[in-house]
Design an enzyme around this catalytic site. Sequence first.
Site, mmCIF file in Angstrom:
data_model
loop_
_atom_site.group_PDB
_atom_site.id
_atom_site.type_symbol
_atom_site.label_atom_id
_atom_site.label_comp_id
_atom_site.label_asym_id
_atom_site.label_seq_id
_atom_site.Cartn_x
_atom_site.Cartn_y
_atom_site.Cartn_z
ATOM 1 N N GLU A 176 -8.259 -8.014 12.994
ATOM 2 C CA GLU A 176 -8.828 -8.188 11.654
ATOM 3 C C GLU A 176 -8.475 -9.577 11.117
ATOM 4 O O GLU A 176 -7.311 -9.870 10.869
ATOM 5 C CB GLU A 176 -8.281 -7.111 10.709
ATOM 6 C CG GLU A 176 -8.606 -5.684 11.152
ATOM 7 C CD GLU A 176 -7.867 -4.622 10.362
ATOM 8 O OE1 GLU A 176 -8.313 -3.468 10.393
ATOM 9 O OE2 GLU A 176 -6.825 -4.944 9.717
ATOM 10 N N HIS A 208 -6.034 -9.805 7.898
ATOM 11 C CA HIS A 208 -4.788 -9.031 7.876
ATOM 12 C C HIS A 208 -3.604 -9.885 8.345
ATOM 13 O O HIS A 208 -3.565 -10.321 9.498
ATOM 14 C CB HIS A 208 -4.983 -7.812 8.791
ATOM 15 C CG HIS A 208 -3.816 -6.889 8.894
ATOM 16 N ND1 HIS A 208 -3.867 -5.585 8.444
ATOM 17 C CD2 HIS A 208 -2.580 -7.041 9.419
ATOM 18 C CE1 HIS A 208 -2.715 -4.987 8.691
ATOM 19 N NE2 HIS A 208 -1.918 -5.859 9.281
ATOM 20 N N ASP A 267 -3.980 -8.188 2.906
ATOM 21 C CA ASP A 267 -5.339 -8.507 3.350
ATOM 22 C C ASP A 267 -5.930 -9.494 2.356
ATOM 23 O O ASP A 267 -5.880 -9.269 1.137
ATOM 24 C CB ASP A 267 -6.208 -7.251 3.392
ATOM 25 C CG ASP A 267 -5.669 -6.191 4.330
ATOM 26 O OD1 ASP A 267 -5.104 -6.554 5.377
ATOM 27 O OD2 ASP A 267 -5.816 -4.995 4.021
ATOM 28 N N ARG A 309 0.852 -1.200 0.000
ATOM 29 C CA ARG A 309 0.000 0.000 0.000
ATOM 30 C C ARG A 309 0.886 1.248 0.000
ATOM 31 O O ARG A 309 1.668 1.444 0.937
ATOM 32 C CB ARG A 309 -0.895 0.004 1.234
ATOM 33 C CG ARG A 309 -1.816 1.211 1.377
ATOM 34 C CD ARG A 309 -2.604 1.118 2.680
ATOM 35 N NE ARG A 309 -3.363 -0.117 2.767
ATOM 36 C CZ ARG A 309 -3.911 -0.584 3.893
ATOM 37 N NH1 ARG A 309 -3.757 0.082 5.034
ATOM 38 N NH2 ARG A 309 -4.594 -1.718 3.885
#
Length: 226
Positions: free
Chosen positions: A205, A208, A144, A93
Amino acid sequence: MKMLNLFALLVVSNTVLAADNDIPEDFSDVSTLAPDIQVHMAYLGDKNFVGRPVDGYESNRCYLQNNAANALVKAQQAAMEKGYTLWVFDCYRPQRAVNHFMRWAADLTDISTKTDYYPNLDKDKLVGEYIAEQSGHSRGSTLDLTLARQNSAGQWQPIDMGSPFDLFDPISNVGATGITKLQQANRQLLEIIMLSAGFKVYNMEWWHFTHQPPVYTEQYFDFVVK
C-alpha cells in the site's frame, strides 16, 4: 512502556487495551504539533471500504505515539518546502475498529463497496495482506497518508497517486506497473519525504507508513479517537 492507570487497562494475551478516556501519556494529537497537516480521518464517516462509520472514531483527530508524531512534523516541514502538505487518512486506530473490520470481512454477503474498494478481488481474499486481526495502527506508530497541493482557489487537494486510498488491488502496490510516470513520481516523492523522517512504507500500500523503530511492538491500544 510508560506506566498507565492500571485500573484503566484490560490485558488480553499480549494486547494492552486502554480505556476509552485513557489516552497514553506518550501519545499526541498531531494537529497540536503541526496545524497545517490536513487531517481527514476516513473511518469517521461512511466514505470507506466498510461503507459506514467505524467503531472507535468519534472525532477527526490524528493521534500518534510521540516519536512518530514528532517525526511526522519533520515530514510535514519537508513537504511544505516542496510546495505540498501531508493529507492524513488514518493514524492511531483503536483495536475495536480493527474488530469492526474483521466482522465486516467475515460477512461475505455484504459486497456493497466492492466496486470502489476491491473490484478485482473476492472479499474472502482481503484478510491477511490488507486486513488483519491486529494492526500496527493500534500501536501508535503507523499512519496512512498522501500529499496534497493547493488548487487555483487555494484549497488543498490530494495529488494523483495512480490509485485511491484503500483500494485493495495490486495497482496500489508501491512498485505497481500500469500507472503513469507522473503517478510513479508522486509516490516516490511521498516515500522520499517519509523515509527522510524515519518512516518505512508497506509495499502492498503506497499510503501506509510506520515510524522506525516503533516504540510498542506487542501492545495494541483501544482508546477512542475523540
